[in-house]
Design an enzyme around this catalytic site. Sequence first.
Site, mmCIF file in Angstrom:
data_model
loop_
_atom_site.group_PDB
_atom_site.id
_atom_site.type_symbol
_atom_site.label_atom_id
_atom_site.label_comp_id
_atom_site.label_asym_id
_atom_site.label_seq_id
_atom_site.Cartn_x
_atom_site.Cartn_y
_atom_site.Cartn_z
ATOM 1 N N TYR A 1 42.876 53.124 46.097
ATOM 2 C CA TYR A 1 42.130 53.212 44.830
ATOM 3 C C TYR A 1 40.730 53.707 45.118
ATOM 4 C CZ TYR A 1 44.572 51.786 40.665
ATOM 5 O OH TYR A 1 45.367 51.786 39.574
ATOM 6 N N GLU B 1 38.277 54.698 42.274
ATOM 7 C CA GLU B 1 37.608 55.042 41.004
ATOM 8 C C GLU B 1 36.160 55.408 41.274
ATOM 9 O OE1 GLU B 1 38.163 51.936 38.117
ATOM 10 O OE2 GLU B 1 40.312 52.336 37.978
ATOM 11 N N LYS C 1 51.134 75.971 40.177
ATOM 12 C CA LYS C 1 51.817 77.170 39.658
ATOM 13 C C LYS C 1 51.588 78.323 40.647
ATOM 14 C CE LYS C 1 51.690 75.634 34.834
ATOM 15 N NZ LYS C 1 50.609 74.639 34.668
ATOM 16 N N ARG D 1 51.112 69.109 42.921
ATOM 17 C CA ARG D 1 50.949 69.004 41.464
ATOM 18 C C ARG D 1 49.587 68.432 41.124
ATOM 19 N NH1 ARG D 1 55.909 70.098 39.026
ATOM 20 N NH2 ARG D 1 55.076 70.075 36.931
HETATM 21 N N1 DSN Z 1 54.558 73.777 30.311
HETATM 22 C C1 DSN Z 1 53.984 74.460 31.438
HETATM 23 C C2 DSN Z 1 54.593 75.825 31.587
HETATM 24 O O1 DSN Z 1 55.779 75.860 31.837
HETATM 25 O O2 DSN Z 1 53.933 76.848 31.476
HETATM 26 C C3 DSN Z 1 52.534 74.483 31.428
HETATM 27 O O3 DSN Z 1 52.018 73.190 31.398
#
Ligand code: DSN
Length: 426
Positions: A67, A69, A241, A247
């Site tokens: 933790y 914070e 992404k 993530r």
């Molecule tokens: N929902 C996601 C996507 O697939 O683009 C983005 O948060």
Amino acid sequence: MENLKSTDREMENIFKMENLKSNDAEVYDILQKELKRQQDNIELIASENLSSKSILEAQGSVFTNKYAEGYPGKRYYGGCQFADEIESLAIQRAKKTFNAKFANVQPHAGTQANFSVFFALLSPGDTILGLNLSQGGHLTHGSPVSVCGKWFNAISYNVDENGFVKYDEIEKLAKEHKPKLIISGGSAYSRIWNWQKINDIAKSVGAYHLSDIAHYAGLIAADLYPSPLEYADVVTATTHKTLAGGRGGFVLTNNEEIIKKINSAVFPGTQGGPLMHSIAAKAVTFGQTLKPEFKIYQKQVLSNAKKLSEVLSQNGIKIITGGTDSHMFLADLRPLNVKGNTAQEILEAAGITLNKNSIPYDTQKPSVTSGIRIGSPAVTARGMKENEMAQIAQSIIKVLKDIDNRKNVSDVKIEMSKLCGAFPIY
Ligand code: DSN
């Protein structure tokens, strides 16, 4: 009662926690099945990618236990010296990656990053202006089903009939509704955003400009897509992404007043304890973006998306906007008379994973749709190049042009599995 008393030996076993396979075979088996699914299928979901083993290692690390914070140097718990070290490193690498003055790496995901901006800059009832979810925006850009659509007066702008953002409409709506915040960026917009134009519009009506680059972050980090840092008051993104990381979300800005507000809005405003294991993975992620091979990877992501769209388009699938400037694009399946949900299902059976997606001015429900979204980050991370993209696109065509032909589906499934075998993961 006497029977329940633990022996020292039993306690030792509880806290030693053997590895997952021997400790919990049920969960271990599910993980193995997911691994095999990822190994044996072509992954075209534009928002997904493959994390390196080192990122998985950091994300599954002992920081799970901590933790912390607060922020580096100002925590509400003891024992935070290494939490401070890892978070400071993640911040420093994030700033370097995006040439930003300030970064907050604590948001658990992109949604939380966006909510921290709302909490920092807006009051309930304020007007916000973002791209319509059904035209490529994100849930948190003002969708009526999201908190942001319920607690703010959310107005949406649209794309034109060819799929390009209508900047004149943004300007008109901004003048009419005087939003406090204009949001640029989206989840299914494949072209280059004119960040400067949106910023000029925002400034002309006294609005803040939030640029959500969750999808484009990797390309921006590699200088292959314009950065909004110069033109937005605040920028939000995710690490999992195009950035190919663990993530999580993060916030960037060059404005000192805004970062102070964002820091308070993330903690204690909208989150409690930061996920230190995710922050450790973010540090590895940003370390990865600063290596020369990251640019080579992103160049290939871009070339692969272009190749996929070209081959699909040459074979009768309509690409929204006619092509792509990024890692993804939307395909309109109406010329083939196939719905998005059917395409998603049948392609999954053929070893190709993607998502159904509304196309601009779609008349089908979001659970059906007339289109699919296709992205190249994960297949590129496996090492695939243009030739493989052409093969995948031809396979998509083969399945979608004759959707009742089960032999096509099983043939493609075998071909895709072979292709995956030639580009193994983990
Ligand atoms: N929902 C996601 C996507 O697939 O683009 C983005 O948060």
